[in-house]
Design a protein around this motif. Structure first.
Motif, PDB file in Angstrom:
ATOM      1  N   PRO A  30      37.249  -5.699 -16.998  1.00  0.00           N
ATOM      2  CA  PRO A  30      38.503  -5.381 -17.688  1.00  0.00           C
ATOM      3  C   PRO A  30      38.907  -6.475 -18.664  1.00  0.00           C
ATOM      4  O   PRO A  30      38.645  -7.666 -18.438  1.00  0.00           O
ATOM      5  CB  PRO A  30      39.500  -5.268 -16.526  1.00  0.00           C
ATOM      6  CG  PRO A  30      38.656  -4.841 -15.363  1.00  0.00           C
ATOM      7  CD  PRO A  30      37.364  -5.578 -15.532  1.00  0.00           C
ATOM      8  N   ALA A  59      36.701  -8.269 -10.983  1.00  0.00           N
ATOM      9  CA  ALA A  59      36.702  -6.847 -11.337  1.00  0.00           C
ATOM     10  C   ALA A  59      36.655  -5.999 -10.066  1.00  0.00           C
ATOM     11  O   ALA A  59      37.338  -4.974  -9.965  1.00  0.00           O
ATOM     12  CB  ALA A  59      35.513  -6.531 -12.243  1.00  0.00           C
ATOM     13  N   LYS A  64      45.067  -6.801 -11.664  1.00  0.00           N
ATOM     14  CA  LYS A  64      45.431  -6.318 -13.002  1.00  0.00           C
ATOM     15  C   LYS A  64      46.753  -6.939 -13.447  1.00  0.00           C
ATOM     16  O   LYS A  64      47.496  -7.518 -12.633  1.00  0.00           O
ATOM     17  CB  LYS A  64      45.549  -4.796 -12.993  1.00  0.00           C
ATOM     18  CG  LYS A  64      46.627  -4.263 -12.077  1.00  0.00           C
ATOM     19  CD  LYS A  64      46.570  -2.757 -11.975  1.00  0.00           C
ATOM     20  CE  LYS A  64      47.719  -2.213 -11.134  1.00  0.00           C
ATOM     21  NZ  LYS A  64      47.746  -2.778  -9.765  1.00  0.00           N
TER      22      LYS A  64
END
Length: 249
Positions: A30, A59, A64
């Motif tokens: 990401p 990941a 996030k």
């Protein structure tokens, strides 16, 4: 019959076109993780990224932007600084040591605080079990889980896992990375070679209500026979390690 025919053609010197299987594409990292790893401010620690397979394990964790993360027993803050870049201004990272681990924070704590990361808090907690005054998205601990069992065994691990379960949000993630022992050894070597049986970890964590999500094998090393102390120069930095992810229902 097709296999026999192919064998005869090869034996006769006939040229046979065989489809080449393309290698599997590497998992996509990401953008937030890639950017955090590329941050020039952490150039002093970036040399460890490949050995730690940082991009892959992060990941795999699913961390996030906007997440709240606890980096437990954070060592020199390697992961803390990366998490700070990933979660961004809407997230927060807590680098925590337990009260009993204060001596391990003496050098690292001032260093991490000196980075003045705007979305990170580094401190020695007043208690010996993980605690948080707000629900957390990710609880992360690297090469520490085996130490929880030292001299106290399964009851200590159970209490630790229950504390993690309590502080996580519903759907929250628990990631354990540790030095693997031979399956079947259980907790026998946590205080000697500093290894722990991966199956024992999986059983223990699931016993308090977590669901096992999966494993990343990027830190596995088949050349490590599990016999050496993890600090032995012959294997240090290259031990066989498991990366387990659990989720709170």
């Amino acid at each position: 019959m097709k296999a026999i025919a192919l064998g005869l053609m090869l034996a006769a010197g006939t040229t046979v076109a065989v489809a080449q299987q393309k290698p599997a594409a590497p998992a996509k990292v990401p953008a937030a993780i890639a950017a955090a790893l590329a941050d020039p401010a952490r150039a002093d620690q970036a040399g460890d990224d490949e050995r730690r397979q940082a991009a892959a394990v992060l990941a795999f964790s699913g961390v996030k932007p906007g997440d709240t993360v606890i980096d437990y027993l954070p060592g020199k803050g390697y992961w803390t600084r990366i998490f700070s870049g990933i979660v961004g201004p809407k997230g927060h990272v807590y680098a925590y040591w337990p009260a009993a681990g204060q001596k391990y924070a003496e050098k690292s704590l001032p260093m991490i605080q000196g980075w003045k990361l705007p979305n990170a808090t580094a401190q020695v907690q007043a208690v010996n079990l993980p605690a948080s005054d707000k629900p957390v998205d990710l609880f992360w601990t690297v090469q520490n889980y085996h130490d929880v069992a030292n001299n106290a065994g399964e009851p200590a691990l159970r209490a630790f896992d229950q504390a993690v379960f309590k502080l996580l949000k519903s759907g929250g993630t628990y990631v354990i990375i540790d030095h693997a022992d031979t399956v079947g050894k259980g907790l026998a070597n946590t205080n000697t070679t500093h290894r722990i049986d991966p199956d024992a970890v999986k059983r223990q964590v699931q016993s308090v209500g977590f669901r096992f999500v999966g494993e990343s094998k990027v830190l596995r090393n088949a050349e490590d026979d599990h016999s050496k102390n993890v600090f032995d120069p012959a294997i240090r930095g290259r031990t066989d390690q498991f990366v387990y992810k659990f989720r709170k229902p």
